[in-house]
Write a protein that holds these residues in place. Structure first.
Motif, PDB file in Angstrom:
ATOM      1  N   UNK A 362       0.876  -1.341   0.086  1.00  0.00           N
ATOM      2  CA  UNK A 362      -0.072  -0.053   0.088  1.00  0.00           C
ATOM      3  C   UNK A 362       0.796   1.168   0.142  1.00  0.00           C
ATOM      4  N   UNK A 363       2.092   1.052   0.407  1.00  0.00           N
ATOM      5  CA  UNK A 363       2.968   2.300   0.549  1.00  0.00           C
ATOM      6  C   UNK A 363       3.337   2.774  -1.082  1.00  0.00           C
ATOM      7  N   UNK A 371       5.601  12.256  -0.571  1.00  0.00           N
ATOM      8  CA  UNK A 371       5.817  13.249   0.841  1.00  0.00           C
ATOM      9  C   UNK A 371       6.101  12.311   1.825  1.00  0.00           C
ATOM     10  N   UNK A 372       5.649  11.157   1.895  1.00  0.00           N
ATOM     11  CA  UNK A 372       6.035  10.195   3.280  1.00  0.00           C
ATOM     12  C   UNK A 372       7.212   9.228   2.985  1.00  0.00           C
ATOM     13  N   UNK A 373       7.628   8.853   1.900  1.00  0.00           N
ATOM     14  CA  UNK A 373       8.477   8.023   1.426  1.00  0.00           C
ATOM     15  C   UNK A 373       8.505   6.653   2.034  1.00  0.00           C
ATOM     16  N   UNK A 374       7.403   6.072   2.568  1.00  0.00           N
ATOM     17  CA  UNK A 374       7.254   4.729   3.094  1.00  0.00           C
ATOM     18  C   UNK A 374       7.528   4.704   4.407  1.00  0.00           C
ATOM     19  N   UNK A 389       8.525  -3.657   2.416  1.00  0.00           N
ATOM     20  CA  UNK A 389       6.980  -3.794   2.312  1.00  0.00           C
ATOM     21  C   UNK A 389       6.663  -2.601   3.158  1.00  0.00           C
ATOM     22  N   UNK A 390       5.436  -2.412   3.289  1.00  0.00           N
ATOM     23  CA  UNK A 390       4.514  -1.143   3.884  1.00  0.00           C
ATOM     24  C   UNK A 390       4.923  -0.966   5.052  1.00  0.00           C
ATOM     25  N   UNK A 391       5.020   0.089   5.709  1.00  0.00           N
ATOM     26  CA  UNK A 391       5.130   0.276   7.163  1.00  0.00           C
ATOM     27  C   UNK A 391       3.809   0.135   7.997  1.00  0.00           C
ATOM     28  N   UNK A 392       3.798  -1.031   8.900  1.00  0.00           N
ATOM     29  CA  UNK A 392       2.622  -1.386   9.286  1.00  0.00           C
ATOM     30  C   UNK A 392       1.865  -0.053  10.390  1.00  0.00           C
ATOM     31  N   UNK A 393       2.954   0.558  10.925  1.00  0.00           N
ATOM     32  CA  UNK A 393       2.425   2.071  11.525  1.00  0.00           C
ATOM     33  C   UNK A 393       1.542   2.827  10.867  1.00  0.00           C
ATOM     34  N   UNK A 394       1.445   2.814   9.433  1.00  0.00           N
ATOM     35  CA  UNK A 394       0.662   3.893   8.964  1.00  0.00           C
ATOM     36  C   UNK A 394      -0.683   3.840   9.403  1.00  0.00           C
ATOM     37  N   UNK A 416       1.769  -8.420  -3.601  1.00  0.00           N
ATOM     38  CA  UNK A 416       2.091  -7.049  -2.820  1.00  0.00           C
ATOM     39  C   UNK A 416       1.049  -7.072  -1.535  1.00  0.00           C
ATOM     40  N   UNK A 417       0.175  -8.014  -1.095  1.00  0.00           N
ATOM     41  CA  UNK A 417      -0.857  -7.699  -0.257  1.00  0.00           C
ATOM     42  C   UNK A 417       0.153  -8.257   1.321  1.00  0.00           C
ATOM     43  N   UNK A 418       0.167  -7.404   2.215  1.00  0.00           N
ATOM     44  CA  UNK A 418       0.800  -7.365   3.482  1.00  0.00           C
ATOM     45  C   UNK A 418      -0.364  -7.439   4.592  1.00  0.00           C
ATOM     46  N   UNK A 419      -0.727  -8.433   5.102  1.00  0.00           N
ATOM     47  CA  UNK A 419      -1.782  -8.245   6.291  1.00  0.00           C
ATOM     48  C   UNK A 419      -1.390  -7.209   7.345  1.00  0.00           C
TER      49      UNK A 419
END
Length: 426
Positions: A362-363, A371-374, A389-394, A416-419
């Motif tokens: 999703x990142x 603007x966030x850069x992941x 992968x995406x940052x789960x803290x988003x 690219x789906x990260x639960x």
């Protein structure tokens, strides 16, 4: 690091050279030093703010310690002469600042000799400490040594802090240290890591900041490293993070409205900048356009770990940042820091310096990606065993980041789906 005060109300407190490419004076009217005055043309050209964990030893045992430190001797740490050589290398590489950290850096007997050497080389030394060892004499030594800033870590008021720090009376000792430094005119601030055990006391913490005339406070998001991995269940949920941000924003604005000069920052989650931008845009605030430009220059996590921040541990090992000590790029006993930092033969270093084409999930498809850069790569590594992968803290929703049904299908098709961890969404 997100300068909440800068984004919300426009005040500059220093650090703009590093974060936004602006060479400005701080609130005390001080111009940047020759080293900190090196203005990068872009965020990608930053030199790293370098965290040097000068010792692993610590007189406390904090439950979220990213170095898993204890009050014992760790053999093989860099000697005084090796430390001076490291500082020579950092000065040659023109790093904007050196953060002396630990463990507890003040347990190192030659810490002031190292700081003297850093200052002589034109470096900008700052100190990260638990504050419990700063009696009147130590406060004077710190002030005279040339530390440009001292950050004292707390994790709540009174007994809440003591439970986190593993020592009864730690809060009183830390506040003694803080007051001793303030009395001498040393620039000093509060550092606090947000968890489920203290975020509900945020209003009281802001009251405390005002009562104690604290003029700088950094609120850290939890990063799962060291003993911090064992308390990941204590991390804020996404909804709790949003609640905390609302309090931080409201109280920051209140300080400004009442003429209170307090610099409020958040650390280790670049999504905070997007959250502030969205709020300003929703309110029709004229600052929104300027804030977007600042975030576009900074690019959040895109040029942080592995570019704009790095770490050297007590043995001289160089790491991506202070939370990523399980990956080493080299050792300063064998090569200069600058040579290690610019060597992209290590796949992780190469990826961190060119992550825009590597970040997934999703990142990657987020409308705020530039603007966030992941955000934090180490969080993705800890949760998904994938540094890109995406940052789960988003804590922004799919709708808020523009994650349409079509984009979701694209992610599914590409694998690219990260639960999202359940503990963060409950």
């Amino acid at each position: 690091m997100i300068d909440v005060t800068k984004l919300l109300v426009g005040d500059s407190w220093g650090g703009d050279v590093i974060r936004y490419g602006h060479a400005v004076k701080d609130k005390a009217g001080r111009a940047p030093s020759p080293t900190t005055g090196r203005v990068p043309k872009s965020a990608a050209e930053r030199r790293p703010v370098t965290v040097w964990n000068v010792t692993r030893r610590c007189n406390l045992r904090c439950v979220h310690c990213y170095t898993d430190s204890d009050n014992k001797v760790y053999r093989g740490e860099l000697t005084l002469e090796e430390g001076k050589k490291l500082l020579d290398d950092l000065a040659e590489f023109e790093v904007p600042a050196v953060l002396f950290s630990g463990g507890e850096p003040l347990v190192r007997k030659d810490i002031l000799q190292l700081v003297d050497h850093a200052v002589a080389k034109g470096l900008r030394p700052t100190l990260s400490t638990n504050g419990t060892l700063i009696d009147a004499e130590m406060a004077r030594l710190i002030k005279d040594s040339g530390f440009t800033y001292v950050g004292i870590s707390l994790d709540g008021i009174g007994e809440v802090n003591d439970r986190f720090r593993g020592k009864k009376g730690a809060f009183k000792l830390a506040m003694r240290g803080f007051r001793n430094l303030v009395e001498l005119g040393q620039r000093v601030g509060l550092r606090l890591t947000l968890t489920r055990h203290n975020y509900q006391d945020l209003e009281r913490i802001f009251d405390f900041i005002e009562e104690e005339k604290i003029n700088r406070a950094c609120f850290y998001h939890l990063v799962y490293s060291g003993r911090g991995e064992s308390i990941s269940d204590d991390d804020l949920t996404h909804n709790e993070t949003r609640e905390a941000m609302e309090i931080i924003i409201r109280r920051t604005r209140d300080f400004k409205a009442r003429g209170r000069e307090v610099n409020i920052l958040t650390v280790d989650n670049h999504v905070d900048g997007i959250y502030i931008l969205r709020k300003l845009e929703a309110e029709g605030d004229p600052r929104a356009g300027e804030v977007r430009k600042l975030l576009e220059w900074n690019q959040g996590g895109m040029y942080s770990t592995g570019v704009g921040i790095g770490e050297v541990d007590w043995f001289g090992n160089v790491h991506p940042d202070q939370f990523w000590m399980d990956h080493t790029f080299g050792n300063v006993r064998e090569r200069k820091f600058g040579d290690i930092w610019t060597d992209t033969s290590d796949p992780l270093m190469a990826g961190l310096k060119d992550r825009s084409s590597r970040i997934k999930g999703r990142c990657r498809v987020c409308s705020y990606f530039k603007l966030c850069g992941g955000a934090m790569r180490v969080r993705s590594q800890r949760v998904y065993d994938d540094p890109f992968g995406p940052d789960p803290a988003c804590y922004l929703t799919d709708e808020e980041i523009g994650l349409t049904g079509e984009k979701k299908q694209e992610l599914e098709a590409n694998g690219e789906v990260y639960p999202m961890p359940e503990r963060l969404t409950r």
